[in-house]
Design a protein around this motif. Sequence first.
Motif, PDB file in Angstrom:
ATOM      1  N   GLN A   1     -48.678  42.517  27.875  1.00  0.00           N
ATOM      2  CA  GLN A   1     -47.837  41.166  27.886  1.00  0.00           C
ATOM      3  C   GLN A   1     -48.274  39.768  28.075  1.00  0.00           C
ATOM      4  O   GLN A   1     -49.345  40.421  29.028  1.00  0.00           O
ATOM      5  CB  GLN A   1     -46.647  41.230  29.079  1.00  0.00           C
ATOM      6  CG  GLN A   1     -45.458  42.491  28.997  1.00  0.00           C
ATOM      7  CD  GLN A   1     -44.399  42.368  29.019  1.00  0.00           C
ATOM      8  OE1 GLN A   1     -44.031  40.791  29.434  1.00  0.00           O
ATOM      9  NE2 GLN A   1     -43.570  43.011  29.254  1.00  0.00           N
ATOM     10  N   SER A   2     -48.170  38.498  27.372  1.00  0.00           N
ATOM     11  CA  SER A   2     -48.122  37.762  27.675  1.00  0.00           C
ATOM     12  C   SER A   2     -48.546  36.688  28.689  1.00  0.00           C
ATOM     13  O   SER A   2     -47.211  36.895  28.769  1.00  0.00           O
ATOM     14  CB  SER A   2     -49.381  36.865  26.664  1.00  0.00           C
ATOM     15  OG  SER A   2     -50.163  37.711  25.142  1.00  0.00           O
TER      16      SER A   2
ATOM     17  N   LYS B   1     -53.504  39.456  30.393  1.00  0.00           N
ATOM     18  CA  LYS B   1     -52.637  39.915  29.986  1.00  0.00           C
ATOM     19  C   LYS B   1     -51.807  41.081  31.334  1.00  0.00           C
ATOM     20  O   LYS B   1     -53.081  41.733  31.846  1.00  0.00           O
ATOM     21  CB  LYS B   1     -52.987  40.750  28.713  1.00  0.00           C
ATOM     22  CG  LYS B   1     -53.610  40.665  27.325  1.00  0.00           C
ATOM     23  CD  LYS B   1     -52.726  39.904  26.964  1.00  0.00           C
ATOM     24  CE  LYS B   1     -53.436  38.996  25.820  1.00  0.00           C
ATOM     25  NZ  LYS B   1     -52.166  38.749  24.461  1.00  0.00           N
TER      26      LYS B   1
ATOM     27  N   THR C   1     -46.581  33.681  29.443  1.00  0.00           N
ATOM     28  CA  THR C   1     -45.496  32.042  28.995  1.00  0.00           C
ATOM     29  C   THR C   1     -45.693  31.209  30.241  1.00  0.00           C
ATOM     30  O   THR C   1     -45.321  31.491  31.216  1.00  0.00           O
ATOM     31  CB  THR C   1     -44.571  33.507  28.658  1.00  0.00           C
ATOM     32  OG1 THR C   1     -43.280  33.409  29.208  1.00  0.00           O
ATOM     33  CG2 THR C   1     -44.736  34.080  27.227  1.00  0.00           C
TER      34      THR C   1
ATOM     35  N   THR D   1     -44.263  37.221  36.360  1.00  0.00           N
ATOM     36  CA  THR D   1     -44.382  38.111  36.072  1.00  0.00           C
ATOM     37  C   THR D   1     -44.796  39.244  37.102  1.00  0.00           C
ATOM     38  O   THR D   1     -44.297  40.353  36.446  1.00  0.00           O
ATOM     39  CB  THR D   1     -46.571  37.867  35.158  1.00  0.00           C
ATOM     40  OG1 THR D   1     -46.973  37.592  36.844  1.00  0.00           O
ATOM     41  CG2 THR D   1     -46.372  36.534  34.310  1.00  0.00           C
TER      42      THR D   1
ATOM     43  N   GLN E   1     -54.134  33.082  27.682  1.00  0.00           N
ATOM     44  CA  GLN E   1     -54.284  33.636  25.694  1.00  0.00           C
ATOM     45  C   GLN E   1     -54.631  35.091  26.742  1.00  0.00           C
ATOM     46  O   GLN E   1     -54.178  35.876  25.996  1.00  0.00           O
ATOM     47  CB  GLN E   1     -54.835  32.777  25.731  1.00  0.00           C
ATOM     48  CG  GLN E   1     -54.372  31.711  24.906  1.00  0.00           C
ATOM     49  CD  GLN E   1     -55.559  31.196  23.218  1.00  0.00           C
ATOM     50  OE1 GLN E   1     -55.555  31.605  23.051  1.00  0.00           O
ATOM     51  NE2 GLN E   1     -54.574  29.547  22.887  1.00  0.00           N
TER      52      GLN E   1
ATOM     53  N   LEU F   1     -45.496  28.821  35.450  1.00  0.00           N
ATOM     54  CA  LEU F   1     -45.906  29.961  34.531  1.00  0.00           C
ATOM     55  C   LEU F   1     -44.372  30.883  34.576  1.00  0.00           C
ATOM     56  O   LEU F   1     -43.721  30.913  35.900  1.00  0.00           O
ATOM     57  CB  LEU F   1     -47.054  30.920  34.999  1.00  0.00           C
ATOM     58  CG  LEU F   1     -48.007  30.136  33.993  1.00  0.00           C
ATOM     59  CD1 LEU F   1     -49.367  31.330  34.688  1.00  0.00           C
ATOM     60  CD2 LEU F   1     -48.380  30.464  32.618  1.00  0.00           C
TER      61      LEU F   1
END
Length: 618
Positions: free
Chosen positions: A134-135, A129, A137, A196, A126, A193
């Motif tokens: 952006q988190s 970033k 996911t 990213t 959580q 995940l």
Amino acid sequence: MSVPRHIVPRLALQSLGNRALTASLTVLAIAFSVMLLLGVEKVRTGARQSFADTISGTDLIVGARSGAIQLLLYSVFRIGNATNNVTWKSYEDIAKRPEVAWIVPLSLGDSHRGFRALGTTPDYFQRYKYRHGQSLTFAAGGPFTDLFDAVIGADVAKALGYKVGDPIIVAHGLGSVSFVEHADKPFRVSGILAKTGTPVDRTVHVSLEAIEAIHVDWQSGMPVPGQGMSAEEVRQMDLKPKAITAALVGLKSKLATFKLQRAINEYPREPLSAIMPGVALQELWGLVGTAETALSVVSAMVVATALLGMVTMILTTLNERRREMAILRSVGARPTTILGLLATEAGLLTLAGGRARRGAAVRSAAAVASVGRRNLWPQPRHRRADAARMADARGHRRRRLPRRSAAGHAGLPPVAGRRHDRAHMKETKMMKASLAVALTLGITLAPLANVQAADAALELKWAQLMPPVEAVKPKPKTFFSGATPGAPGADDGPAPPPLPEGAFMSMKRKQPGGDQPPRVVNAFNGKRVKIGGYVVPLDFEATTIKEFLLVPFVGACIHVPPPPANQIVYVKAEKGFQIAGQFDPVWVTGTLKTETAFTGLADAGYSLDADSVEQRPE
């Protein structure tokens, strides 16, 4: 008679069509060189941006005492090792500080088939970033809920073909091939995940308790013979961590960043370091940016080589084109027209190369090669009618017309087409007149604009921000008053005892004049000014700064007591700017106000709304 200027592009196209092969090769050479240049530039900017986008929203990174780059490398990029661990007691002390909004522990040391294993808490998914907030996911599954659950990055899942529910065995150490594994305590993939583009993609995430669990029966990096414990037995134990590798810290207010950083760096229980990710990222980029600059220079040299090849091709064909140029001269072409023809050919080749680097290389080469077979610049209707009439009267005008040639096929006007020439000359004269008027206005208004720009921003020096001070009569020295210096009853009193070692860094810094309203120069209120100094960031996101203190020397407000309030300017830049380094000077231009700003780090006597922040050459 002169050759109309609008004929030059048509001549250039047909001339290139007659040399389709060499022109096509030149276009391809330019296209590939420009493609290389733009590709390297894209890679360069992308690499720099990826550095800045690796971590976002984290105010401080805490670890054992080391350099800022080393701490950043092993905690964020998973490169290298920590110099030491941070005790759990120190971690809890930092977490209890009132400035801290959240804190996430990190524990490194193990791996799985070359991918680093990271022990952390569920808050990591959580709080971490990237790319401007952006988190993380999940592409599949979710966070770990069991002691031996693992969450893997996208690259790990792709490289090893893992999916949710597959078993994972964590190995001791960091090698891609390990001979010492925690095979008695296997993990299960609970989540994968989403991609990213950060080191998270190449990480295996497990819980802090799991890191303790797989090492309860280990000592000095090896399992203790005869004392092995099963996974079920470990579940019944107290798995509170004893130490961690680093921690990500988020603050309630960014104004407390330097205050907490100083407190952690001076932590008395153990040597710790606290770094700001944005500053460390810029320092790291400064080390690796040399290769990027060298690559850009090589690409620019490739483009220059291609352009030189194009010029060489045009010059080598001049001897073959003497007859063509002689025909052009015979019909009234000036030397400047010939030069314009050559320049137009070079421009068309460069334009075609630019289009080709976007994926139209074949189409551009084919277009150049087929110019000789079709007319890319069709004549207007009235020009075609004039040409037909002249063809009918050709027998009566042979003595006045030159022999048909490549220039004639290109659409050169006959001598009799004077009506169109007169219209063209009239249009040309109007264009020249308009251009002359524009140049006249530009030359006339340019000095005024320069004067206005020069007067717009008043360049200030720091001494000008301090109002004049009335002379104060010095007190008489105790030597002349008959008293013994340092003796009881003397005016100055006894000398203070020396500070114990290290106490100076721990004592509270008092800003000079902090107990009184700041003394400022009100005449500068509302003025547009330009002032140079050093940046103390307050509000920053990765490497982008939007609010900062501008100070006259390096280290002010950070490592030494802050200067007086009238020597600090609180700057607010709405668009933000990229910090190049904590110790690089900048020029700030904007509207200055005599408004006191209380930042928590130091009081600023002036505020400035910045229009621009530029690097100041040293």
